[in-house]
Design an enzyme around this catalytic site. Sequence first.
Site, PDB file in Angstrom:
ATOM      1  CB  ALA A  59      30.507  29.605  37.034  1.00  0.00           C
ATOM      2  CD  GLU A  94      27.966  21.431  32.160  1.00  0.00           C
ATOM      3  OE1 GLU A  94      29.023  21.826  31.643  1.00  0.00           O
ATOM      4  OE2 GLU A  94      27.375  22.046  33.058  1.00  0.00           O
ATOM      5  CG  HIS A 154      25.498  29.191  27.188  1.00  0.00           C
ATOM      6  ND1 HIS A 154      24.241  28.646  27.091  1.00  0.00           N
ATOM      7  CD2 HIS A 154      26.179  28.424  28.048  1.00  0.00           C
ATOM      8  CE1 HIS A 154      24.175  27.597  27.884  1.00  0.00           C
ATOM      9  NE2 HIS A 154      25.343  27.435  28.480  1.00  0.00           N
ATOM     10  CG  HIS A 170      28.852  31.615  28.069  1.00  0.00           C
ATOM     11  ND1 HIS A 170      28.238  32.079  29.220  1.00  0.00           N
ATOM     12  CD2 HIS A 170      29.344  30.382  28.383  1.00  0.00           C
ATOM     13  CE1 HIS A 170      28.348  31.167  30.173  1.00  0.00           C
ATOM     14  NE2 HIS A 170      29.035  30.143  29.692  1.00  0.00           N
ATOM     15  NE  ARG A 199      33.875  27.670  28.355  1.00  0.00           N
ATOM     16  CZ  ARG A 199      32.951  27.799  29.310  1.00  0.00           C
ATOM     17  NH1 ARG A 199      33.259  27.511  30.559  1.00  0.00           N
ATOM     18  NH2 ARG A 199      31.745  28.203  29.038  1.00  0.00           N
TER      19      ARG A 199
HETATM   20  C1  LIG Z   1      26.664  32.967  33.665  1.00  0.00           C
HETATM   21  C2  LIG Z   1      27.941  32.187  33.543  1.00  0.00           C
HETATM   22  C3  LIG Z   1      27.933  30.815  33.772  1.00  0.00           C
HETATM   23  C4  LIG Z   1      29.116  30.086  33.670  1.00  0.00           C
HETATM   24  N1  LIG Z   1      29.104  28.756  33.984  1.00  0.00           N
HETATM   25  C5  LIG Z   1      30.283  28.071  34.001  1.00  0.00           C
HETATM   26  C6  LIG Z   1      30.332  26.726  34.459  1.00  0.00           C
HETATM   27  O1  LIG Z   1      29.315  26.142  34.839  1.00  0.00           O
HETATM   28  N2  LIG Z   1      31.527  26.099  34.476  1.00  0.00           N
HETATM   29  C7  LIG Z   1      32.698  26.719  34.084  1.00  0.00           C
HETATM   30  O2  LIG Z   1      33.779  26.090  34.123  1.00  0.00           O
HETATM   31  N3  LIG Z   1      32.670  27.995  33.647  1.00  0.00           N
HETATM   32  C8  LIG Z   1      31.505  28.686  33.621  1.00  0.00           C
HETATM   33  N4  LIG Z   1      31.493  29.991  33.208  1.00  0.00           N
HETATM   34  C9  LIG Z   1      32.775  30.614  32.819  1.00  0.00           C
HETATM   35  C10 LIG Z   1      33.601  30.880  34.071  1.00  0.00           C
HETATM   36  O3  LIG Z   1      32.788  31.503  35.042  1.00  0.00           O
HETATM   37  C11 LIG Z   1      34.787  31.775  33.763  1.00  0.00           C
HETATM   38  O4  LIG Z   1      35.459  31.363  32.615  1.00  0.00           O
HETATM   39  C12 LIG Z   1      35.787  31.742  34.920  1.00  0.00           C
HETATM   40  O5  LIG Z   1      35.133  31.937  36.131  1.00  0.00           O
HETATM   41  C13 LIG Z   1      36.842  32.809  34.681  1.00  0.00           C
HETATM   42  O6  LIG Z   1      37.598  32.954  35.845  1.00  0.00           O
HETATM   43  P1  LIG Z   1      38.700  34.089  35.895  1.00  0.00           P
HETATM   44  O7  LIG Z   1      39.245  34.053  37.279  1.00  0.00           O
HETATM   45  O8  LIG Z   1      39.625  33.938  34.766  1.00  0.00           O
HETATM   46  O9  LIG Z   1      37.883  35.443  35.618  1.00  0.00           O
HETATM   47  P2  LIG Z   1      36.672  36.081  36.403  1.00  0.00           P
HETATM   48  O10 LIG Z   1      36.009  35.140  37.312  1.00  0.00           O
HETATM   49  O11 LIG Z   1      35.841  36.778  35.390  1.00  0.00           O
HETATM   50  O12 LIG Z   1      37.376  37.181  37.315  1.00  0.00           O
HETATM   51  C14 LIG Z   1      37.973  38.319  36.734  1.00  0.00           C
HETATM   52  C15 LIG Z   1      38.375  39.264  37.850  1.00  0.00           C
HETATM   53  O13 LIG Z   1      39.108  40.351  37.309  1.00  0.00           O
HETATM   54  C16 LIG Z   1      38.589  41.564  37.802  1.00  0.00           C
HETATM   55  N5  LIG Z   1      38.855  42.616  36.823  1.00  0.00           N
HETATM   56  C17 LIG Z   1      38.364  42.743  35.568  1.00  0.00           C
HETATM   57  N6  LIG Z   1      38.823  43.882  35.002  1.00  0.00           N
HETATM   58  C18 LIG Z   1      39.631  44.472  35.930  1.00  0.00           C
HETATM   59  C19 LIG Z   1      40.362  45.670  35.976  1.00  0.00           C
HETATM   60  N7  LIG Z   1      40.380  46.551  34.954  1.00  0.00           N
HETATM   61  N8  LIG Z   1      41.034  45.986  37.098  1.00  0.00           N
HETATM   62  C20 LIG Z   1      41.032  45.160  38.180  1.00  0.00           C
HETATM   63  N9  LIG Z   1      40.338  43.999  38.194  1.00  0.00           N
HETATM   64  C21 LIG Z   1      39.652  43.666  37.089  1.00  0.00           C
HETATM   65  C22 LIG Z   1      37.128  41.289  38.022  1.00  0.00           C
HETATM   66  O14 LIG Z   1      36.582  42.229  38.914  1.00  0.00           O
HETATM   67  C23 LIG Z   1      37.185  39.884  38.585  1.00  0.00           C
HETATM   68  O15 LIG Z   1      37.502  39.905  39.955  1.00  0.00           O
HETATM   69  C24 LIG Z   1      30.328  30.747  33.294  1.00  0.00           C
HETATM   70  C25 LIG Z   1      30.318  32.117  33.047  1.00  0.00           C
HETATM   71  C26 LIG Z   1      29.151  32.838  33.172  1.00  0.00           C
HETATM   72  C27 LIG Z   1      29.175  34.325  32.923  1.00  0.00           C
END
Ligand SMILES: Cc1cc2nc3c(=O)[nH]c(=O)nc-3n(C[C@H](O)[C@H](O)[C@H](O)COP(=O)(O)OP(=O)(O)OC[C@H]3O[C@@H](n4cnc5c(N)ncnc54)[C@H](O)[C@@H]3O)c2cc1C
Length: 386
Positions: free
Chosen positions: A43, A111, A227, A334, A369
């Site tokens: 992110a 933003e 995005h 995204h 979002r």
């Molecule tokens: C390039 C990019 C830029 C972004 N910028 C922003 C930003 O500036 N601000 C913002 O608020 N959001 C941003 N986002 C979105 C944000 O990063 C995500 O929505 C948020 O981090 C999701 O968090 P999470 O913990 O739900 O999932 P994630 O951070 O995706 O974590 C998921 C976890 O689950 C694990 N997992 C997946 N499948 C399995 C499985 N089968 N078995 C075991 N483990 C598994 C993965 O390995 C990982 O550890 C961005 C996303 C991207 C890709």
Amino acid sequence: MRDCIVIGSGVAGLRAGIELKRLGIDVAIFTKDKASESNTNYAQGGIAVCLSKNDNFDLHIKDTLIAGAGLCNKKSVEILVKEGPDKVKELIDWGCQFDKNENGELNFTKEAAHSVNRILHANGDATGSEIERTLLNKAQKESIEINEHYRLIDLLVENKRVIGAKFHNLKENTLNYIYAKSVVLATGGYAAIYNHTTNPSLTTGDGIASAFLAGCTVEDMEFVQFHPTALNYKKAPSFLLSESMRGEGAILINDKGERFMEKYSKQLELAPRDIVARSIFSEMQNNLKDHVYLDISHLDSEFVKKRFPTIYHECLKYGLDITKEPIPVSPAAHYTMGGVKTDVDCKTNISGLFACGECACNGVHGANRLASNSMLEGLVYGARAA
Ligand SMILES: Cc1cc2nc3c(=O)[nH]c(=O)nc-3n(C[C@H](O)[C@H](O)[C@H](O)COP(=O)(O)OP(=O)(O)OC[C@H]3O[C@@H](n4cnc5c(N)ncnc54)[C@H](O)[C@@H]3O)c2cc1C
């Protein structure tokens, strides 16, 4: 049998794990890759939070509801906005270094579709990795067990109650059955199943699919946020060019060099993401091109390099200098608004199974979002899941 397992080690899973430990619950985290590998780690722009002097809860709630196109669950949004500031302050107490201005105060940026400056960022455009680093450190300090390279295959359910999960241990190539009284799913979204995506390859919706197969209700699966501005250049990956570039003054131009957003929205480049993405798509279709351009080269080059170091260096790898020239961009998948249906306490319709973060759908994002609300969601609802 364990009290609880958390699946996923992004912001939502780590925050859930830390809270469970604080509550004295026996918890272990299982995750598909290295602990830090997650969308969270990539992110860029920042985390939205109502902490600046010009902001208030009503404004942040209103902006979120408008971006969600009338389809948010208002209660979920109120919880997100009102519980957000304490969760972010706590993160700062745990060592998260958000960028500050010359007076040493937190530096809030703007933003798209935010009516005030409310986005905190770290190391310019590397906010996610700073949040991931902070939470992993905290988890380590609290001696939370993290099992890496365990890929969730199936949730184990008996009489409509979760009893654990089946994993593929990718290092040892074995199947492991882990039994637990409760399971928190924090496995992220599914935007990496698209051809053009900003997500790392592990974001394939595994947790949502397992929950669905186990009998969970899933909701809003059709709402995938594209995005507007991912790099579209030869064989370069669809690397994200953060919204905050437009927040700082970057403009969009078509291949004739015309600034075009005024045709589509009064908010110009800072219209909500879906509007900007659709406008770019129209422009691409009208001009028979597969990209438009994002131009920040009119700003001071030292400022651009300092404010967007990751983007600057990544583009430079492909011979593109953002301080000197417009960069070819197009929309890319995204963020997934939909997921496992939960209530505001992250409960699913399967007893003992909870979901939080991007894999969950509690209605906080509606159809779209609001930029930078998702890492806040991970913090707030990760803790609530616990
Ligand atoms: C390039 C990019 C830029 C972004 N910028 C922003 C930003 O500036 N601000 C913002 O608020 N959001 C941003 N986002 C979105 C944000 O990063 C995500 O929505 C948020 O981090 C999701 O968090 P999470 O913990 O739900 O999932 P994630 O951070 O995706 O974590 C998921 C976890 O689950 C694990 N997992 C997946 N499948 C399995 C499985 N089968 N078995 C075991 N483990 C598994 C993965 O390995 C990982 O550890 C961005 C996303 C991207 C890709």
